[in-house]
Design an enzyme around this catalytic site. Structure first.
Site, PDB file in Angstrom:
ATOM      1  N   CYS A 223       0.844  -1.052   0.078  1.00  0.00           N
ATOM      2  CA  CYS A 223       0.083   0.158  -0.105  1.00  0.00           C
ATOM      3  C   CYS A 223       0.910   1.239   0.082  1.00  0.00           C
ATOM      4  O   CYS A 223       1.787   1.347   0.771  1.00  0.00           O
ATOM      5  CB  CYS A 223      -0.927  -0.045   1.139  1.00  0.00           C
ATOM      6  SG  CYS A 223      -1.975   1.443   1.435  1.00  0.00           S
ATOM      7  N   CYS A 226       0.001   3.526   3.671  1.00  0.00           N
ATOM      8  CA  CYS A 226       0.443   3.122   5.076  1.00  0.00           C
ATOM      9  C   CYS A 226       1.645   1.931   4.910  1.00  0.00           C
ATOM     10  O   CYS A 226       2.138   1.440   5.905  1.00  0.00           O
ATOM     11  CB  CYS A 226      -0.641   2.336   5.835  1.00  0.00           C
ATOM     12  SG  CYS A 226      -1.200   0.902   5.032  1.00  0.00           S
ATOM     13  N   CYS A 243      -8.164   1.872   2.805  1.00  0.00           N
ATOM     14  CA  CYS A 243      -7.038   2.642   3.496  1.00  0.00           C
ATOM     15  C   CYS A 243      -7.291   4.041   3.372  1.00  0.00           C
ATOM     16  O   CYS A 243      -7.300   4.797   1.984  1.00  0.00           O
ATOM     17  CB  CYS A 243      -5.800   2.141   2.824  1.00  0.00           C
ATOM     18  SG  CYS A 243      -4.202   2.987   3.713  1.00  0.00           S
ATOM     19  N   ILE A 330      19.195   6.493   3.262  1.00  0.00           N
ATOM     20  CA  ILE A 330      18.364   7.381   2.448  1.00  0.00           C
ATOM     21  C   ILE A 330      17.792   6.558   1.165  1.00  0.00           C
ATOM     22  O   ILE A 330      18.578   6.021   0.589  1.00  0.00           O
ATOM     23  CB  ILE A 330      18.983   8.498   2.123  1.00  0.00           C
ATOM     24  CG1 ILE A 330      18.060   9.756   1.208  1.00  0.00           C
ATOM     25  CG2 ILE A 330      20.366   8.168   1.152  1.00  0.00           C
ATOM     26  CD1 ILE A 330      18.852  11.000   0.992  1.00  0.00           C
ATOM     27  N   ARG A 338      16.638  11.144  -9.815  1.00  0.00           N
ATOM     28  CA  ARG A 338      17.315  12.026 -10.825  1.00  0.00           C
ATOM     29  C   ARG A 338      16.227  13.161 -10.982  1.00  0.00           C
ATOM     30  O   ARG A 338      16.414  13.694 -11.968  1.00  0.00           O
ATOM     31  CB  ARG A 338      17.367  11.181 -12.064  1.00  0.00           C
ATOM     32  CG  ARG A 338      18.416  10.156 -11.999  1.00  0.00           C
ATOM     33  CD  ARG A 338      18.696   9.521 -13.435  1.00  0.00           C
ATOM     34  NE  ARG A 338      19.431  10.208 -14.225  1.00  0.00           N
ATOM     35  CZ  ARG A 338      20.949  10.411 -14.222  1.00  0.00           C
ATOM     36  NH1 ARG A 338      21.491   9.545 -13.410  1.00  0.00           N
ATOM     37  NH2 ARG A 338      21.570  11.353 -14.756  1.00  0.00           N
ATOM     38  N   GLY A 342      16.838  13.245  -3.761  1.00  0.00           N
ATOM     39  CA  GLY A 342      17.563  12.705  -3.004  1.00  0.00           C
ATOM     40  C   GLY A 342      18.634  13.997  -2.394  1.00  0.00           C
ATOM     41  O   GLY A 342      18.915  14.028  -1.176  1.00  0.00           O
ATOM     42  N   GLU A 363      26.122   8.118   7.832  1.00  0.00           N
ATOM     43  CA  GLU A 363      26.437   6.872   8.449  1.00  0.00           C
ATOM     44  C   GLU A 363      27.372   6.259   7.410  1.00  0.00           C
ATOM     45  O   GLU A 363      26.725   5.904   6.306  1.00  0.00           O
ATOM     46  CB  GLU A 363      25.367   6.034   9.312  1.00  0.00           C
ATOM     47  CG  GLU A 363      25.655   5.082   9.988  1.00  0.00           C
ATOM     48  CD  GLU A 363      24.409   4.105  10.359  1.00  0.00           C
ATOM     49  OE1 GLU A 363      24.166   3.099  10.104  1.00  0.00           O
ATOM     50  OE2 GLU A 363      23.707   5.012  11.464  1.00  0.00           O
ATOM     51  N   SER A 367      26.522   3.271   0.177  1.00  0.00           N
ATOM     52  CA  SER A 367      26.604   2.562  -1.297  1.00  0.00           C
ATOM     53  C   SER A 367      27.314   3.463  -2.438  1.00  0.00           C
ATOM     54  O   SER A 367      27.357   4.406  -2.121  1.00  0.00           O
ATOM     55  CB  SER A 367      25.224   2.462  -1.333  1.00  0.00           C
ATOM     56  OG  SER A 367      24.417   3.748  -1.706  1.00  0.00           O
TER      57      SER A 367
END
Length: 542
Positions: A223, A226, A243, A330, A338, A342, A363, A367
């Protein structure tokens, strides 16, 4: 029910590595799983796990003796051309280090080669070793191939530990093939059932034994309001009709037009944050995840429609971080990547650190996409800072006129900003961009003026020209520590960004002094396509 897939047993190093041509480039490909329909699930060595895929077994080519002698070499050439081999390596100076927080780092390199880990039958593993080995074994491939999220059908990138009930794992009357249950056992572990490892099975074995979800056709329905997850499309359709959640729980902490950032407390909205974390794990590989979200805050970026807000992405951070981490993980959903979302969330995380009086950093480990995004932010922040530092006049002030003497430029300000440095917004405005004052083009920064100590180091040198005019230049002598403090960056992050964009190459003499000119700044700005900040500080609701 017949098992259509089979996981490969542990083999010696390089025993199941072949050559596969992908996009006209040859790669070493390790076979992780086979299907009876003639397809194999492969991982391309040296590439990220999100590129793992099912391919026809006929696409595999055995390696030559010379290729087997160099198993760590990545082939990077087009067929028929002279092969040029390039060793895959990571930068030794990249900001990647262990992570102490609740979202623990995953050693992906070891995880990719988990099929090679063969322990003697007599060896007895500890509970912690078992969890690590079990994690590497079952996360070697995605457990869901696609996810239905609202109007989007998204191809997943990584394994996510969606929980599976213990009755599904151990029920004697279950139709689950015994071969799959056997493949999940690790030699040397003195355990007879998965029930003995409830922590591991609950957190890591999601979807592992569901044969009707096996292979490339596995689909998960979620969903988009939620984040409740379902294995059947009919249940998903019934749920989405009922919902009524119109926006994430929690409170608004940023709103600019239709874009809003919501702060959600993991201790207050546990189920919502758990489901959100499980969904995000489908697109994150370098973090393992636990269901204890109490110590984390989640920040969700949404875009408003006429009736509801839909989620574009989110990031999480620890409530109390002794290492001053301002971001744990994140995620920007693939349909919205893109587009600058972000970068908006990264800038907001640093604004949270600035308002808390701390110098934050993400942290570790990062990646490949995370490192790319943060490098862009660090470089852009430094470039915007150097532009302001090395400018005689404010960015929007093209000319200064004085009568009776030399102009005093010490108190000049950009005419596009108000006294508080923020753009004024109309009090009454609808959702959307129409109600906002248009941007004047001035570069937004997280600091209006220069740091007082650093501003005192600015020296304006005016040199007369033969025609009677004069040219002014700004000269600043400062340290890396002062630059990092003025930009609210960690010293190591600022040094890494300066080195990556080549600004540390212009050394003067043997004293270690680096000369950075305005011309070089503009060259880097063009090469890196530096843009204005996405965040507007006047819209922060903290």
């Amino acid at each position: 029910m017949v098992d259509s897939t089979s996981s490969l047993p542990p083999k010696s190093s390089g025993s199941d590595v072949h050559i596969v041509t992908r996009d006209s480039v040859e790669h070493n490909a390790r076979v992780l799983q086979r299907r009876n329909d003639g397809h194999v699930y492969v991982h391309y060595e040296g590439l990220d796990k999100r590129l793992d895929e099912w391919i026809p077994e006929s696409s595999l080519r055995p390696r030559t003796v010379k290729e087997e002698a160099s198993p760590d070499i990545l082939l990077n050439s087009t067929p028929g051309s002279n092969r040029k081999r390039k060793r895959s390596s990571s930068r030794p100076d990249s900001p990647v280090s262990p992570s102490p927080s609740g979202l623990l780092p995953l050693d992906t390199q070891d995880g990719r080669k988990s099929a090679e880990l063969l322990l003697p039958e007599s060896a007895v593993m500890t509970e912690e070793d078992f969890d690590i080995q079990h994690h590497k074994q079952i996360t070697a491939k995605r457990n869901f191939d696609k996810v239905i999220f609202g109007q989007w059908q998204i191809k997943t990138w990584y394994f996510s530990p969606y929980p599976v009930a213990e009755t599904e794992l151990e029920d004697p009357g279950s139709s689950t093939p015994s071969s799959i249950a056997q493949s999940s056992k690790i030699p040397g572990v003195n355990r007879s059932t998965m029930r003995s490892h409830g922590r591991t099975s609950d957190l890591l074995a999601g979807g592992l034994t569901r044969s009707h979800l096996a292979g490339e056709r596995s689909v998960l329905w979620i969903c988009d309001r939620c984040f409740k997850y379902m294995a059947e499309g009919a249940n998903w359709e019934l749920h989405t009709k009922k919902c009524d959640r119109r926006h994430p729980p929690g409170r608004k902490v940023y709103q600019r037009g239709a874009h809003t950032i919501w702060q959600v407390d993991g201790a207050k909205d546990k189920l919502y944050c758990q489901n959100l974390s499980l969904f995000g794990k489908l697109f994150i590989d370098v973090k393992t995840l636990f269901f204890d979200c109490d110590n984390f805050l989640f920040y969700l970026l949404t875009d408003a429609e006429s009736q509801r807000d839909h989620v574009l992405g989110f990031f999480s951070k620890e409530k109390i971080s002794y290492d001053d981490y301002n971001l744990a993980c994140i995620v920007v959903l693939p349909p919205y990547q893109r587009k600058g979302y972000g970068m908006l969330m990264i800038e907001f995380s640093y604004e949270l650190s600035r308002r808390a009086g701390r110098i934050g950093t993400p942290e570790r480990p990062l990646s490949d996409l995370g490192l790319r995004g943060y490098l862009t932010y660090w470089v852009s922040t430094l470039i915007r800072f150097f532009r302001r530092l090395l400018s005689v006049l404010p960015a929007d002030l093209q000319q200064v006129t004085s009568v009776g003497g030399m102009p005093d430029i010490s108190g000049l300000q950009s005419p596009s900003a108000d006294d508080d440095g923020f753009l004024r917004i109309k009090k009454k405005r609808p959702k959307g961009w129409d109600g906002e004052m248009p941007d004047s083009g001035s570069p937004g920064t997280s600091f209006d003026g220069l740091d007082g100590a650093l501003n005192s180091l600015r020296t304006i040198e005016t040199i007369s020209n033969p025609d009677g005019s004069a040219t002014s230049h700004v000269v600043v002598r400062c340290t890396l520590v002062e630059i990092a403090h003025a930009t609210n960056l960690r010293i190591e992050d600022a040094a890494f960004a300066l080195n990556e964009c080549g600004l540390l190459d212009m050394r003067s003499g043997s004293g270690g002094m680096v000369v950075i000119t305005r011309e070089k700044i503009e060259v880097v700005a063009r090469e890196r396509k530096v843009k204005n900040m996405c965040i507007k500080l006047g819209h922060v609701l903290l």
